[in-house]
Design a protein around this motif. Structure first.
Motif, PDB file in Angstrom:
ATOM      1  N   GLU A   3     -12.144   7.299  -0.239  1.00  0.00           N
ATOM      2  CA  GLU A   3     -11.280   6.533  -1.131  1.00  0.00           C
ATOM      3  C   GLU A   3     -10.955   5.156  -0.554  1.00  0.00           C
ATOM      4  OE1 GLU A   3     -11.034   9.759  -0.693  1.00  0.00           O
ATOM      5  OE2 GLU A   3     -10.946  10.633  -2.693  1.00  0.00           O
ATOM      6  N   TYR A   4     -10.847   5.057   0.773  1.00  0.00           N
ATOM      7  CA  TYR A   4     -10.597   3.753   1.384  1.00  0.00           C
ATOM      8  C   TYR A   4     -11.767   2.809   1.086  1.00  0.00           C
ATOM      9  CZ  TYR A   4      -9.994  -0.003   4.687  1.00  0.00           C
ATOM     10  OH  TYR A   4      -9.874  -1.252   5.247  1.00  0.00           O
ATOM     11  N   GLY A   5     -12.982   3.286   1.246  1.00  0.00           N
ATOM     12  CA  GLY A   5     -14.159   2.476   0.935  1.00  0.00           C
ATOM     13  C   GLY A   5     -14.198   2.070  -0.526  1.00  0.00           C
ATOM     14  N   LEU A   6     -13.800   2.963  -1.405  1.00  0.00           N
ATOM     15  CA  LEU A   6     -13.741   2.635  -2.835  1.00  0.00           C
ATOM     16  C   LEU A   6     -12.686   1.561  -3.095  1.00  0.00           C
ATOM     17  CD1 LEU A   6     -14.057   6.207  -4.366  1.00  0.00           C
ATOM     18  CD2 LEU A   6     -15.777   4.391  -4.413  1.00  0.00           C
ATOM     19  N   ALA A   7     -11.539   1.697  -2.451  1.00  0.00           N
ATOM     20  CA  ALA A   7     -10.469   0.703  -2.630  1.00  0.00           C
ATOM     21  C   ALA A   7     -10.923  -0.668  -2.138  1.00  0.00           C
ATOM     22  CB  ALA A   7      -9.202   1.150  -1.893  1.00  0.00           C
ATOM     23  N   VAL A   8     -11.600  -0.715  -0.999  1.00  0.00           N
ATOM     24  CA  VAL A   8     -12.125  -1.983  -0.485  1.00  0.00           C
ATOM     25  C   VAL A   8     -13.148  -2.554  -1.465  1.00  0.00           C
ATOM     26  CG1 VAL A   8     -13.520  -3.018   1.354  1.00  0.00           C
ATOM     27  CG2 VAL A   8     -11.647  -1.471   1.941  1.00  0.00           C
ATOM     28  N   GLY A   9     -13.979  -1.695  -2.045  1.00  0.00           N
ATOM     29  CA  GLY A   9     -14.945  -2.142  -3.042  1.00  0.00           C
ATOM     30  C   GLY A   9     -14.291  -2.729  -4.278  1.00  0.00           C
ATOM     31  N   VAL A  10     -13.201  -2.134  -4.709  1.00  0.00           N
ATOM     32  CA  VAL A  10     -12.456  -2.656  -5.857  1.00  0.00           C
ATOM     33  C   VAL A  10     -11.879  -4.034  -5.514  1.00  0.00           C
ATOM     34  CG1 VAL A  10     -10.382  -2.330  -7.278  1.00  0.00           C
ATOM     35  CG2 VAL A  10     -11.934  -0.415  -6.887  1.00  0.00           C
ATOM     36  N   VAL A  11     -11.288  -4.157  -4.339  1.00  0.00           N
ATOM     37  CA  VAL A  11     -10.724  -5.437  -3.906  1.00  0.00           C
ATOM     38  C   VAL A  11     -11.819  -6.502  -3.861  1.00  0.00           C
ATOM     39  CG1 VAL A  11      -9.669  -6.668  -1.956  1.00  0.00           C
ATOM     40  CG2 VAL A  11      -8.782  -4.434  -2.653  1.00  0.00           C
ATOM     41  N   THR A  12     -12.972  -6.170  -3.306  1.00  0.00           N
ATOM     42  CA  THR A  12     -14.087  -7.107  -3.218  1.00  0.00           C
ATOM     43  C   THR A  12     -14.551  -7.538  -4.600  1.00  0.00           C
ATOM     44  OG1 THR A  12     -14.805  -6.145  -1.123  1.00  0.00           O
ATOM     45  CG2 THR A  12     -16.438  -7.427  -2.346  1.00  0.00           C
ATOM     46  N   ALA A  13     -14.734  -6.585  -5.493  1.00  0.00           N
ATOM     47  CA  ALA A  13     -15.198  -6.902  -6.850  1.00  0.00           C
ATOM     48  C   ALA A  13     -14.206  -7.785  -7.597  1.00  0.00           C
ATOM     49  CB  ALA A  13     -15.441  -5.610  -7.630  1.00  0.00           C
ATOM     50  N   VAL A  14     -12.934  -7.466  -7.479  1.00  0.00           N
ATOM     51  CA  VAL A  14     -11.902  -8.225  -8.183  1.00  0.00           C
ATOM     52  C   VAL A  14     -11.813  -9.654  -7.642  1.00  0.00           C
ATOM     53  CG1 VAL A  14      -9.397  -8.385  -8.493  1.00  0.00           C
ATOM     54  CG2 VAL A  14     -10.558  -6.225  -8.902  1.00  0.00           C
ATOM     55  N   THR A  15     -11.833  -9.801  -6.332  1.00  0.00           N
ATOM     56  CA  THR A  15     -11.714 -11.147  -5.761  1.00  0.00           C
ATOM     57  C   THR A  15     -12.966 -11.985  -6.022  1.00  0.00           C
ATOM     58  OG1 THR A  15     -12.381 -10.304  -3.584  1.00  0.00           O
ATOM     59  CG2 THR A  15     -10.018 -10.521  -4.016  1.00  0.00           C
ATOM     60  N   GLN A  16     -14.119 -11.342  -6.130  1.00  0.00           N
ATOM     61  CA  GLN A  16     -15.338 -12.086  -6.466  1.00  0.00           C
ATOM     62  C   GLN A  16     -15.329 -12.557  -7.918  1.00  0.00           C
ATOM     63  OE1 GLN A  16     -18.610  -9.510  -5.402  1.00  0.00           O
ATOM     64  NE2 GLN A  16     -18.572 -10.171  -3.267  1.00  0.00           N
ATOM     65  N   GLN A  17     -14.798 -11.742  -8.808  1.00  0.00           N
ATOM     66  CA  GLN A  17     -14.761 -12.088 -10.226  1.00  0.00           C
ATOM     67  C   GLN A  17     -13.640 -13.067 -10.564  1.00  0.00           C
ATOM     68  OE1 GLN A  17     -16.936 -11.243 -12.795  1.00  0.00           O
ATOM     69  NE2 GLN A  17     -18.136 -10.627 -11.023  1.00  0.00           N
ATOM     70  N   LEU A  18     -12.595 -13.071  -9.753  1.00  0.00           N
ATOM     71  CA  LEU A  18     -11.434 -13.929 -10.008  1.00  0.00           C
ATOM     72  C   LEU A  18     -11.116 -14.762  -8.776  1.00  0.00           C
ATOM     73  CD1 LEU A  18      -9.325 -11.151 -11.729  1.00  0.00           C
ATOM     74  CD2 LEU A  18     -10.410 -13.074 -12.886  1.00  0.00           C
ATOM     75  N   PRO A  19     -12.057 -15.606  -8.324  1.00  0.00           N
ATOM     76  CA  PRO A  19     -11.829 -16.362  -7.093  1.00  0.00           C
ATOM     77  C   PRO A  19     -10.646 -17.323  -7.231  1.00  0.00           C
ATOM     78  CG  PRO A  19     -13.765 -17.195  -8.238  1.00  0.00           C
ATOM     79  CD  PRO A  19     -13.315 -15.968  -8.973  1.00  0.00           C
ATOM     80  N   GLY A  20      -9.828 -17.358  -6.186  1.00  0.00           N
ATOM     81  CA  GLY A  20      -8.692 -18.272  -6.163  1.00  0.00           C
ATOM     82  C   GLY A  20      -7.509 -17.824  -6.994  1.00  0.00           C
ATOM     83  N   ARG A  21      -7.595 -16.677  -7.626  1.00  0.00           N
ATOM     84  CA  ARG A  21      -6.492 -16.176  -8.460  1.00  0.00           C
ATOM     85  C   ARG A  21      -5.676 -15.147  -7.684  1.00  0.00           C
ATOM     86  NH1 ARG A  21      -7.509 -17.061 -14.051  1.00  0.00           N
ATOM     87  NH2 ARG A  21      -5.290 -16.608 -14.221  1.00  0.00           N
ATOM     88  N   ARG A  22      -4.402 -15.107  -7.959  1.00  0.00           N
ATOM     89  CA  ARG A  22      -3.532 -14.080  -7.369  1.00  0.00           C
ATOM     90  C   ARG A  22      -3.499 -12.904  -8.329  1.00  0.00           C
ATOM     91  NH1 ARG A  22      -0.564 -10.855  -5.411  1.00  0.00           N
ATOM     92  NH2 ARG A  22       1.668 -10.777  -5.151  1.00  0.00           N
ATOM     93  N   ILE A  23      -3.937 -11.761  -7.863  1.00  0.00           N
ATOM     94  CA  ILE A  23      -3.995 -10.546  -8.684  1.00  0.00           C
ATOM     95  C   ILE A  23      -2.690  -9.785  -8.500  1.00  0.00           C
ATOM     96  CG2 ILE A  23      -5.146  -8.325  -8.975  1.00  0.00           C
ATOM     97  CD1 ILE A  23      -7.081 -11.310  -7.815  1.00  0.00           C
ATOM     98  N   THR A  24      -2.054  -9.400  -9.618  1.00  0.00           N
ATOM     99  CA  THR A  24      -0.780  -8.691  -9.540  1.00  0.00           C
ATOM    100  C   THR A  24      -0.906  -7.199  -9.837  1.00  0.00           C
ATOM    101  OG1 THR A  24      -0.273  -9.252 -11.834  1.00  0.00           O
ATOM    102  CG2 THR A  24       0.560 -10.747 -10.112  1.00  0.00           C
TER     103      THR A  24
END
Length: 111
Positions: A3-24
């Motif tokens: 699950e930790y690896g999945l969570a890191v993958g989600v963080v990576t995907a979100v930050t790549q799709q929304l660069p420079g944005r603060r995700i809430t």
């Protein structure tokens, strides 16, 4: 704990799709038969998001029940963890699970 690896993958995907944005907030769909433990995913989320634009974001987990489509009955049926590949109503053999195996990002909220 994968699950930790999945969570890191989600963080990576979100930050790549929304660069420079603060995700809430990030919402993920977790299927009942996906092999992902929602409690473990929720608990490792703070560590996976540390020092990222997702840090402090809420993790919303929407659990998707497992279902199959029975061609004999002509309808979709919800199954449990004891599913033996036969229709819970008519007993016809079913080999395909239609929902409940997914793990996906549903949406993100941004500032």
């Amino acid at each position: 704990m994968h699950e930790y690896g999945l969570a890191v993958g989600v963080v990576t995907a979100v930050t790549q799709q929304l660069p420079g944005r603060r995700i809430t907030a990030v919402c993920v769909h977790v299927g009942a038969r996906s092999g992902v433990e929602p409690f473990a995913l929720k608990n490792c989320w703070p560590l996976a998001t540390e020092n990222t634009p997702v840090e402090g974001a809420e993790l919303i987990i929407e659990q998707i029940p497992a279902t199959v489509f029975c061609p004999d009955c002509g309808e979709e049926k919800t199954i449990d963890e004891f599913f033996d590949y036969s229709c819970p109503d008519c007993g016809d053999i079913i080999v395909e699970i239609t929902k409940g195996q997914e793990f996906s990002i549903a949406y993100c909220d941004v500032d």
